[in-house]
Design a protein around this motif. Structure first.
Motif, short mmCIF file in Angstrom:
data_model
loop_
_atom_site.label_atom_id
_atom_site.label_comp_id
_atom_site.label_asym_id
_atom_site.label_seq_id
_atom_site.Cartn_x
_atom_site.Cartn_y
_atom_site.Cartn_z
N GLU A 5 0.83 -1.20 0.00
CA GLU A 5 0.00 0.00 0.00
C GLU A 5 0.87 1.26 0.00
O GLU A 5 0.58 2.21 -0.73
N LEU A 6 1.92 1.25 0.80
CA LEU A 6 2.85 2.39 0.83
C LEU A 6 3.50 2.58 -0.54
O LEU A 6 3.57 3.71 -1.04
N SER A 64 -6.42 -15.59 -6.74
CA SER A 64 -7.24 -14.75 -5.85
C SER A 64 -8.23 -13.88 -6.61
O SER A 64 -9.11 -13.28 -6.02
N ASN A 65 -8.07 -13.79 -7.93
CA ASN A 65 -9.02 -13.06 -8.77
C ASN A 65 -9.32 -11.67 -8.21
O ASN A 65 -10.46 -11.34 -7.89
N PHE A 66 -8.30 -10.83 -8.11
CA PHE A 66 -8.41 -9.50 -7.53
C PHE A 66 -9.44 -8.64 -8.27
O PHE A 66 -9.30 -8.40 -9.46
N SER A 67 -10.44 -8.18 -7.55
CA SER A 67 -11.51 -7.40 -8.18
C SER A 67 -11.00 -6.08 -8.75
O SER A 67 -11.55 -5.57 -9.73
N GLU A 101 -4.60 4.38 -9.94
CA GLU A 101 -5.72 4.11 -9.02
C GLU A 101 -5.95 2.61 -8.92
O GLU A 101 -6.22 2.08 -7.83
N MET A 102 -5.82 1.91 -10.03
CA MET A 102 -5.97 0.46 -10.02
C MET A 102 -4.89 -0.18 -9.13
O MET A 102 -5.18 -1.09 -8.35
N ILE A 103 -3.66 0.31 -9.24
CA ILE A 103 -2.56 -0.22 -8.43
C ILE A 103 -2.80 0.04 -6.94
O ILE A 103 -2.57 -0.84 -6.10
N VAL A 104 -3.27 1.23 -6.60
CA VAL A 104 -3.58 1.55 -5.20
C VAL A 104 -4.65 0.58 -4.68
O VAL A 104 -4.51 0.01 -3.59
N ASN A 105 -5.71 0.37 -5.44
CA ASN A 105 -6.77 -0.53 -5.00
C ASN A 105 -6.28 -1.98 -4.92
O ASN A 105 -6.62 -2.70 -3.98
N GLU A 109 -5.81 -5.16 -1.64
CA GLU A 109 -6.40 -6.50 -1.69
C GLU A 109 -5.41 -7.62 -1.39
O GLU A 109 -5.81 -8.73 -1.05
N ILE A 110 -4.13 -7.36 -1.54
CA ILE A 110 -3.13 -8.42 -1.40
C ILE A 110 -2.98 -8.84 0.06
O ILE A 110 -2.77 -8.00 0.93
#
Length: 177
Positions: A5-6, A64-67, A101-105, A109-110
């Motif tokens: 996240e950081l 994990s099929n990350f949304s 934004e996709m990377i932040v989200n 999830e990880i």
């Protein structure tokens, strides 16, 4: 995982700084071949985006099929690492914001279990690999930092200072002190 996240927040912050600085350059300064791996500032910024899209697409195949990565499957996939997706800085910046934004989200999830798992993927030549997923996620951030460092140098050669670029700038102060 908090570390990812950081790194995602740092990535987004640095990209915003780079693109804001890039807006002060002329079209010629952005496109001129300066001898970097991907030629110009614009070429290098395109490469960073292309690399992110390639890796995020691979990550979207994780069990994990990350949304957060559903959208990456819907966008056009790069044909090469040197592909110029956008010759226009504004269009490039617009797609960069979506991917950041996709990377932040995605980073939110990880889980540790995900990071400890393996990912089977194909490289751009079609060779199959199986590698630790957490290390591959670290690689995407390292790749971005590597090439943003090149862009920073190209800016410096043009007399433009983009300011502090260290991850340290995004690490919050410890409230115990």
């Amino acid at each position: 995982m908090k570390a990812f996240e950081l790194l995602a927040q740092y990535n987004q912050w640095m990209n915003e700084r780079i693109y804001t600085s890039a807006e002060s350059l002329s079209t010629f300064e952005l496109a001129e071949d300066r001898g970097a791996f991907f030629g110009s500032i614009l070429g290098t910024l395109n490469h960073i985006l292309v690399g992110d899209i390639i890796w995020l697409t691979r990550f979207s195949e994780h069990p994990s099929n990350f949304s957060s990565l559903v959208h990456v499957r819907e966008i056009s996939q790069p044909e090469s690492l040197a592909e110029v997706r956008h010759c226009d800085l504004s269009a490039l910046r617009s797609e960069r914001k979506i991917i950041d934004e996709m990377i932040v989200n995605f980073s939110k999830e990880i889980t540790q279990s995900d990071a400890d798992s393996s990912l089977i993927y194909r490289n751009t030549q079609g060779d199959v690999f199986s590698k630790n997923f957490g290390h591959l996620v670290q690689h995407i951030f390292n790749h971005q930092t590597h090439h943003r460092g090149q862009v920073s140098t190209l800016f410096s050669q043009l007399g433009h200072d983009i300011g502090a670029t260290d991850l340290l700038m995004c690490i919050p102060s410890d409230s115990r002190f």
